[in-house]
Design a protein around this motif. Sequence first.
Motif, PDB file in Angstrom:
ATOM      1  N   ILE A 161       0.853  -1.040   0.230  1.00 20.15           N
ATOM      2  CA  ILE A 161       0.006   0.040   0.064  1.00 20.15           C
ATOM      3  C   ILE A 161       0.828   1.345   0.223  1.00 20.15           C
ATOM      4  O   ILE A 161       0.631   2.138  -0.900  1.00 20.15           O
ATOM      5  CB  ILE A 161      -0.911   0.069   0.923  1.00 20.15           C
ATOM      6  N   CYS A 165       0.750   3.984  -2.861  1.00 15.89           N
ATOM      7  CA  CYS A 165       0.713   5.466  -2.330  1.00 15.89           C
ATOM      8  C   CYS A 165       1.799   6.473  -2.986  1.00 15.89           C
ATOM      9  O   CYS A 165       1.649   7.435  -3.501  1.00 15.89           O
ATOM     10  CB  CYS A 165       0.368   5.612  -0.935  1.00 15.89           C
ATOM     11  N   ALA A 168       1.423   6.730  -6.751  1.00 19.03           N
ATOM     12  CA  ALA A 168       0.031   7.759  -7.072  1.00 19.03           C
ATOM     13  C   ALA A 168       0.701   8.983  -6.822  1.00 19.03           C
ATOM     14  O   ALA A 168       0.069  10.039  -7.672  1.00 19.03           O
ATOM     15  CB  ALA A 168      -0.865   7.365  -6.195  1.00 19.03           C
ATOM     16  N   ILE A 169       1.568   9.483  -5.762  1.00 18.37           N
ATOM     17  CA  ILE A 169       1.839  10.770  -5.641  1.00 18.37           C
ATOM     18  C   ILE A 169       2.909  11.350  -6.450  1.00 18.37           C
ATOM     19  O   ILE A 169       2.941  12.254  -7.157  1.00 18.37           O
ATOM     20  CB  ILE A 169       2.559  11.034  -4.014  1.00 18.37           C
ATOM     21  N   ILE A 173      -1.875   8.422 -10.462  1.00 18.62           N
ATOM     22  CA  ILE A 173      -3.006   7.573 -10.031  1.00 18.62           C
ATOM     23  C   ILE A 173      -3.260   6.464 -10.837  1.00 18.62           C
ATOM     24  O   ILE A 173      -3.427   5.266 -10.328  1.00 18.62           O
ATOM     25  CB  ILE A 173      -4.294   8.291  -9.545  1.00 18.62           C
ATOM     26  N   ALA A 176      -0.558   3.810 -10.334  1.00 17.42           N
ATOM     27  CA  ALA A 176      -0.650   3.155  -9.308  1.00 17.42           C
ATOM     28  C   ALA A 176      -1.784   2.171  -9.308  1.00 17.42           C
ATOM     29  O   ALA A 176      -1.802   1.000  -8.742  1.00 17.42           O
ATOM     30  CB  ALA A 176      -1.168   4.141  -8.001  1.00 17.42           C
TER      31      ALA A 176
END
Length: 287
Positions: A161, A165, A168-169, A173, A176
Amino acid sequence: MADRAENKYLHLIKEILFIGAGVTSACFGLKSFLMPNGFIDGGVTGMSLLITKLTRLELYYLIVIINIPFVILGFRQIGKTFAVKTSIAIVLLSLMLAILPFEPITHDKLLIAFFGGLFLGAGIGLAMRGGCVIDGTEVLALYISRNSVLTVGNIILILNILIFCVAAILVNIETALYAILTYLSASNTIDYIVNGIEQYTGVTIISDKNEDIKAFIINDMKRGVTIYKGEGGYGIKKDIDILYTIVTKIEMSKLQTAIRQIDADAFVVQQQIADLKGGVVKKHALH
């Protein structure tokens, strides 16, 4: 003594074949699907792919460098043989990534996520069957689980996870989300490779008609049954026979149907079995 030595060599050859096939499969999944399209996965491999995407450093360097702490941890937690085999497998994977001329297969994102995860997961699973790992996440999770209340599965999930994350950052996204699909494909493939398609299930049965159920398991399913002596703890106390058997996932539906027909009020508990050796389950063919 001769038979024992022969079995030892056969076991060693089997491990070498598993590791070789695993490293080749992982290399194919990475070079033909994930790397050309900027996809990532979970675990140490996912971290390496993410760093490669962000820095343009070569993956075959990172695979070795990032896994070094986990190899050392594996040496301390599991043993020298495991650490040596893991080191050889990781170096071999790095060399294959640098040398083998695997070409991109497709640019369809769903196919990349599914088949990239499938071949990478098959590689990790086969390496585990050979007695080592090519992704150090499991070693770290095992170490943390021994010093906390978290299980290995919980820790691997938390680590992944965090990786998703960060992706995604720092990336986007969409990357991810596709990484999650890749991870799900890989993790399910690992389960099938390591635990087998059959996936054994331990079944505990408490019933007033235990003799009929026992006869069905032995005579119709050709499976062994262990009988425990117990005592009822709710209401009127009485001696009871507790049946315990192990069947494959494929046979579970057949057993459930028979139990319902014999005694609809039977108390049945199922438990997944990761692996087993010997016994009646493996001696007979499936029916």
